[in-house]
Write a protein that holds these residues in place. Structure first.
Motif, short mmCIF file in Angstrom:
data_model
loop_
_atom_site.label_atom_id
_atom_site.label_comp_id
_atom_site.label_asym_id
_atom_site.label_seq_id
_atom_site.Cartn_x
_atom_site.Cartn_y
_atom_site.Cartn_z
N ARG A 146 -4.81 -7.13 6.02
CA ARG A 146 -3.62 -6.45 5.49
C ARG A 146 -2.95 -7.18 4.33
O ARG A 146 -1.81 -6.87 3.98
N HIS B 204 -2.06 3.28 -0.36
CA HIS B 204 -2.15 2.50 0.87
C HIS B 204 -1.61 1.08 0.77
O HIS B 204 -1.62 0.36 1.75
N ARG B 205 -1.16 0.66 -0.41
CA ARG B 205 -0.69 -0.72 -0.53
C ARG B 205 0.57 -0.82 -1.37
O ARG B 205 0.79 -0.04 -2.30
N SER C 199 -2.48 -1.16 4.56
CA SER C 199 -3.56 -0.85 5.51
C SER C 199 -4.94 -0.85 4.86
O SER C 199 -5.94 -1.02 5.54
N TYR C 200 -4.99 -0.65 3.53
CA TYR C 200 -6.27 -0.62 2.83
C TYR C 200 -6.08 -1.23 1.45
O TYR C 200 -5.17 -0.82 0.72
N ASP D 60 -8.46 2.39 -4.29
CA ASP D 60 -7.16 2.99 -4.01
C ASP D 60 -6.29 2.91 -5.26
O ASP D 60 -5.37 2.10 -5.37
#
Length: 492
Positions: free
Chosen positions: A392, A413-414, A469-470, A475
């Motif tokens: 994470r 996601h980040r 989470s990713y 992303d």
């Protein structure tokens, strides 16, 4: 007096090749021709400096993905020129065909005579520039008479890593007929070739007029020429100015070029072609094709050891240590190559140096990321270095060139924390734009539109802490980009 343009030579620098035998320093994302290997200069920079003595702006043929590395090399030596950007690698026959077609079309448009082209690999080391230029000049008469001229290196030992050219009778223009090309021989055959005499290492450097090369392709590889002609019928053009110099990006039509088969110029043209001349070159030359060749570029101690950077060799023989980043100690070793990089280490027997490429292929098949990419990754706007990664979170160092910008983007996601450690950052975050100086920081929430720009005259360096989470590089959604990359992309 003859027109000076008639005898001028346009250098064509072939920047393809992955250099996997120099792994882990050379990788697909940063091949050996772009790596600072000699005196903190890349082999491409040294090649550009060498061909500058010929007086004409160079043409470089390179992969689209490497265009900004080539551009940086041009900038480093204050050179203008043309970059022919291949959408995929198709070996040297296609690369040379693209260059010949481009040079011929340009000469016709400007009312100049058929240009003489000197094709040079970007990854060779030839320290004697004047000797190189003098040798090239000795091939001009043969090239003007319609021959394809190749330059063979006078061998200094029975190498099994190079192909050979057998010199035939001397021609009236002072060159020799190239009577036979010989594949890389086994050790016993290599010794026999040197004893036989009249043998030269095949350096892969060629001089020919554009029309001569094009006609040779018509005769021996018409399908390659036809696909390249289709690709160059209406190429895309873009000019980038840098100071007083300008570099033109020329992009062949991608679908047309992708239909081309891959073949080396040696197989496609040189071996079957009859009118091939060879001129010997007796100076120092290396294709820097293996770690043994790199080792020979540095002086040896009394025990035959070589080291670069922070290599420390004790009670050892015939050992090479490449350690630019941290101390690496070789104690009591013999006949070893030890290559250290931040994310991979190679230890190999010197007799197995040619097999490194096979190991890299196996690593790639196993999904080892270090087979293809470095921890520190070059980008059009600068670079990033993934210095830590855990569950994470990820920590990167990011460098942005003066005046450069990352794309306007967001992540699903980040979130990201940015800390400026050198220079000034102009940050766009949502609807606001603000400046950050050294030791200042900001926070980019998940899903927030953002952009980073360096408005200053010195490199911007910052630390980025990602959490979420990713954390994959795919992303990313781009809304605007200065470098023609897709909206959804694997690189920032």
């Amino acid at each position: 007096m003859p027109n000076a343009d008639l005898f001028s030579i346009t250098p064509v620098i072939l920047c393809g090749g992955s250099g996997t035998r120099l792994w882990p320093l050379s990788r697909q994302s940063l091949p050996k021709q772009f790596v600072p290997l000699i005196g903190n200069q890349s082999l491409l920079q040294l090649t550009l400096q060498r061909v500058a003595a010929l007086g004409r702006s160079p043409i470089a043929v390179a992969a689209e993905a490497h265009r900004f590395m080539v551009l940086e090399a041009f900038q480093a030596v204050s050179s203008g020129g043309t970059l022919l950007l291949e959408p995929a690698a198709r070996n040297t026959a296609a690369a040379m065909a693209l260059a010949a077609l481009h040079a011929q079309a340009l000469a016709r448009a400007e009312g100049h005579p058929d240009p003489l082209l000197l094709f040079c690999p970007a990854d060779h080391h030839i320290p004697d520039t004047q000797g190189f230029v003098d040798t090239v000049q000795r091939g001009v008469a043969a090239a003007q008479s319609g021959a394809i001229v190749t330059f063979g290196v006078v061998p200094s030992f029975p190498s099994t890593a190079y192909g050979y050219i057998e010199q035939g009778p001397q021609r009236p223009d002072g060159s020799h007929t190239a009577s036979r090309f010989i594949e890389k021989p086994a050790a016993a055959e290599a010794r026999q070739l040197l004893l036989q005499g009249g043998m030269l290492w095949n350096a892969g450097i060629f001089l020919a007029s554009a029309s001569t090369l094009i006609q040779a392709l018509v005769d021996h590889a018409p399908d390659i020429l036809q696909t390249c002609e289709a690709a160059m019928a209406a190429p895309q053009r873009e000019t980038i100015s840098q100071g007083t110099q300008a570099v033109a990006f020329v992009r062949p039509h991608a679908d047309s070029f992708l239909a081309c088969r891959a073949q080396s110029i040696d197989y496609a043209v040189m071996e079957p072609h009859r009118n091939v001349a060879v001129v010997p070159f007796s100076g120092r030359w290396s294709d820097v094709g293996s770690w043994n060749a790199v080792a020979e570029l540095t002086p040896a101690d009394a025990q035959g050891n070589h080291s670069v950077g922070q290599g420390h060799i004790h009670q050892a023989r015939n050992t090479f240590v490449h350690a630019p980043h941290r101390p690496v100690v070789a104690l009591g070793t013999k006949d070893l190559l030890i290559i250290d990089t931040p994310d991979a280490v190679l230890v190999a027997h010197r007799d197995r140096a040619e097999e490194v490429k096979d190991v890299v292929a196996r690593l790639e098949q196993s999904g080892v990321a270090q087979a293809l990419t470095h921890r520190k990754v070059a980008r059009p706007w600068g670079w990033y270095d993934s210095i830590d990664l855990g569950e994470r979170f990820q920590v990167k160092r990011i460098g942005v060139k003066p005046g450069a910008s990352l794309s306007l983007q967001k992540h699903h996601h980040r979130a990201e924390h940015w800390i400026v450690v050198k220079g000034t950052a102009e940050v766009t975050r949502g609807n606001e734009t603000f400046l950050l100086s050294e030791n200042q920081s900001t926070y980019i929430p998940i899903g927030q539109l953002h952009r980073l720009h360096n408005p200053g005259r010195m490199e911007l360096e910052m630390i980025e802490v990602q959490s979420g989470s990713y954390l994959g590089e795919d992303d990313i959604v781009r809304l605007q980009d200065s470098y023609g990359r897709a909206q959804h992309h694997h690189n920032p």
